[in-house]
Design a protein around this motif. Sequence first.
Motif, PDB file in Angstrom:
ATOM      1  N   ASP A  41       0.809  -1.212   0.000  1.00 31.98           N
ATOM      2  CA  ASP A  41       0.000   0.000   0.000  1.00 31.98           C
ATOM      3  C   ASP A  41       0.844   1.265   0.000  1.00 31.98           C
ATOM      4  O   ASP A  41       0.309   2.371  -0.061  1.00 31.98           O
ATOM      5  CB  ASP A  41      -0.957   0.015   1.197  1.00 31.98           C
ATOM      6  CG  ASP A  41      -0.216  -0.088   2.521  1.00 31.98           C
ATOM      7  OD1 ASP A  41       0.976  -0.455   2.505  1.00 31.98           O
ATOM      8  OD2 ASP A  41      -0.829   0.178   3.569  1.00 31.98           O
TER       9      ASP A  41
ATOM     10  N   HIS B  41      -2.246  -2.786  -4.732  1.00 30.31           N
ATOM     11  CA  HIS B  41      -2.121  -2.039  -3.492  1.00 30.31           C
ATOM     12  C   HIS B  41      -3.031  -2.557  -2.389  1.00 30.31           C
ATOM     13  O   HIS B  41      -3.104  -1.936  -1.323  1.00 30.31           O
ATOM     14  CB  HIS B  41      -2.424  -0.556  -3.742  1.00 30.31           C
ATOM     15  CG  HIS B  41      -1.544   0.061  -4.782  1.00 30.31           C
ATOM     16  ND1 HIS B  41      -0.182   0.192  -4.636  1.00 30.31           N
ATOM     17  CD2 HIS B  41      -1.845   0.565  -6.022  1.00 30.31           C
ATOM     18  CE1 HIS B  41       0.332   0.772  -5.713  1.00 30.31           C
ATOM     19  NE2 HIS B  41      -0.660   0.993  -6.584  1.00 30.31           N
ATOM     20  N   ASN B  42      -3.742  -3.669  -2.602  1.00 31.19           N
ATOM     21  CA  ASN B  42      -4.542  -4.264  -1.534  1.00 31.19           C
ATOM     22  C   ASN B  42      -4.588  -5.767  -1.735  1.00 31.19           C
ATOM     23  O   ASN B  42      -4.230  -6.288  -2.806  1.00 31.19           O
ATOM     24  CB  ASN B  42      -5.949  -3.657  -1.471  1.00 31.19           C
ATOM     25  CG  ASN B  42      -6.714  -3.830  -2.764  1.00 31.19           C
ATOM     26  OD1 ASN B  42      -7.018  -4.974  -3.168  1.00 31.19           O
ATOM     27  ND2 ASN B  42      -7.042  -2.720  -3.422  1.00 31.19           N
TER      28      ASN B  42
ATOM     29  N   LEU C 295      -1.553  -5.191   4.434  1.00 31.72           N
ATOM     30  CA  LEU C 295      -2.297  -4.740   3.260  1.00 31.72           C
ATOM     31  C   LEU C 295      -3.740  -4.376   3.641  1.00 31.72           C
ATOM     32  O   LEU C 295      -4.325  -5.000   4.545  1.00 31.72           O
ATOM     33  CB  LEU C 295      -2.305  -5.829   2.188  1.00 31.72           C
ATOM     34  CG  LEU C 295      -0.984  -6.081   1.451  1.00 31.72           C
ATOM     35  CD1 LEU C 295      -1.104  -7.325   0.581  1.00 31.72           C
ATOM     36  CD2 LEU C 295      -0.613  -4.869   0.600  1.00 31.72           C
ATOM     37  N   PRO C 296      -4.345  -3.409   2.949  1.00 30.36           N
ATOM     38  CA  PRO C 296      -5.771  -3.108   3.201  1.00 30.36           C
ATOM     39  C   PRO C 296      -6.667  -4.266   2.747  1.00 30.36           C
ATOM     40  O   PRO C 296      -6.343  -4.999   1.814  1.00 30.36           O
ATOM     41  CB  PRO C 296      -6.016  -1.847   2.356  1.00 30.36           C
ATOM     42  CG  PRO C 296      -4.644  -1.284   2.077  1.00 30.36           C
ATOM     43  CD  PRO C 296      -3.721  -2.458   2.033  1.00 30.36           C
TER      44      PRO C 296
END
Length: 643
Positions: free
Chosen positions: A526, A549-550, A572-573
């Motif tokens: 992220d 990014h997730n 990570l989200p």
Amino acid sequence: MGKTQTTSIPILAPAASDTGSVRSKLIIMAVSTTFVALLSASIGMLLYDMRTFKQYWVDDLRTQAEIIASVTAPALAFNDSQTARQNLAVLKVRPQILSGAIYTAGGARFAGYTHSSRTPEYPARPGQPGYIIEGDQLEVWHSILQNGELLGTVYLRARFALGERMLDYAVILGGVLMASMVIAALVASRLQKGITTPLQAVTDVAREVVQRRDFSVRVPGHQGGEIGVLVAAFNDMLAEIGRRSHALQEANLTLEHEMQVRHRAEQALLLADRRKDEFLATLAHELRNPLAPIRTGLDILRIRSGDAQATQRATDIMERQLRQMVRLVDDLLDVTRINTGKFAIKMGRVELKAVVNDALEVVRSYIELHGHELVIDLPDRPVFLNGDATRLAQILSNLLNNAAKYTNRGGRVSLTARVEDQTLVVSVADNGIGIAPEMLDHVFEMFVQVDSTLERTNAGLGVGLSLARKLVELHGGTIEARSGGVGRGSEFIVRLPIVVEPEMPAKNTPATFITSESYRILLADDNVDFVNSIGALLSAMGHSVVITHNGPDALTAAARFCPDYAFLDIGLPKMSGYDLARGIRKLPCGSITLLVAVTGWGQEKDRQLAFEAGFDHHMVKPVRFEQIEEILSNRTLIKKVRG
């Protein structure tokens, strides 16, 4: 209140006849203390010398009598008086022995000897075995035995000049005592001025105030230290009394409170200063080694700024040493370690060659400065240890530095390593001054110097070997010193347990993957700037890169992309890196993907959680691109055996 004029009283020297002054008392105290101490020491030394002198002569004469008894026993047994006299004649090499005689078992004199030409004097009958001191002469009787049978007695008489020796000794001690008293008086007379001069000024001002009741006078001068504080406080007190004489009690209470506050402040400053010294001592010791190659790297960058290869090499050296310094700074933040002075080691899996390289970076310049030949012989295959890389490098650097220090210029220093069973044996040898046999058991003690008799300009404080032994023991190993003797070099042997792991199984990887230099790489983080910059570098190298990014996007990309490598952040989200790793492993192509955890969590429990989730490697941020390159370039790095 009217304005008063401030005057200064000149400092008056104390009268010469004032025997009760502080000056005289200080001098008398210093001289008296010196005299008592020296007199006590002199008497003790004199008594000890008398005792040792007496014991020496008694033991010496007894030994001489025992030797004569041993060699004369056959002569007595065969009634050979000529041989007995010859045996006694040997005593002429000892001029202190005045006369000697041999008596038969019946008490008759069998043979005699005298050092001078005058008529000898012998006892009529032999005495009991032992010794007698009469005046300045010592007599010794010793039995002559053979097979438990008494054959006779040996008699020796020698000069026992105890009085002369004591007189000479007393004269020397007296001279030293007198000289010391004179020096003590001169030193005390000079040093007392720093105390008595300001005190005399204060006394004169106090006398002036009492006589004239004039509180406007002040003590002149601006002395420093505690005397200066006293002078300033005295002047302030006079001013306060002059302004508010009716509030003297209140002023005294205020002054007392201020003194208490100042005392507490001084105590706090002393405590802070002591802690500062401990911190600086630890910092200087721990950072000295990595600072040396960093400074050398800066010199290379300054001198050879146009040389790209030299610049890169210097940068690499400085970067490695900077990592060590970061580790040391982390250690110094441990308050318990600083207060107790104990080493805190951080165990981990380290490779021998990396440790040796770190140690050589510290000592190579020192070895080259002395013109030594450095020989390195390490095993061909990698050898892994369970230990602290910084401390292990410190062990080797201490030993190499010690070898270079005690080897004459142009010598030979070698570092060899071999594996015996499950033990790594490291030897650091030199052809230097060597170690005396009696010193081999003491070289690892604190402050012990191997070369205590030669004048060597490079001699240290004697803590390097002691520190090396403690570090080796903290790693579960042993260290020993060997030497053929003085001038025959020395060798220090370190034994450390190695990490023995099963061979890693080969991955079931397609042939195209094995022969190709371009890989499919999935990046999930992220931190947009970090992951995009890493992705750009990998793409420039020709790799196929997918950036997410997730967690859910990364899992979808892995199912579609079938990556050869996946570098995944843990935090990570929407889905943690652990869950993402488990999800990738369940994919049809998940078994051939090498998973690398990239996280800021670097504790051992974090590494264990990563391996349990299916990761093959665990990297702690900040991650260098060289670490990623190393994983990509090492084709034999396979998934770590789990379970």
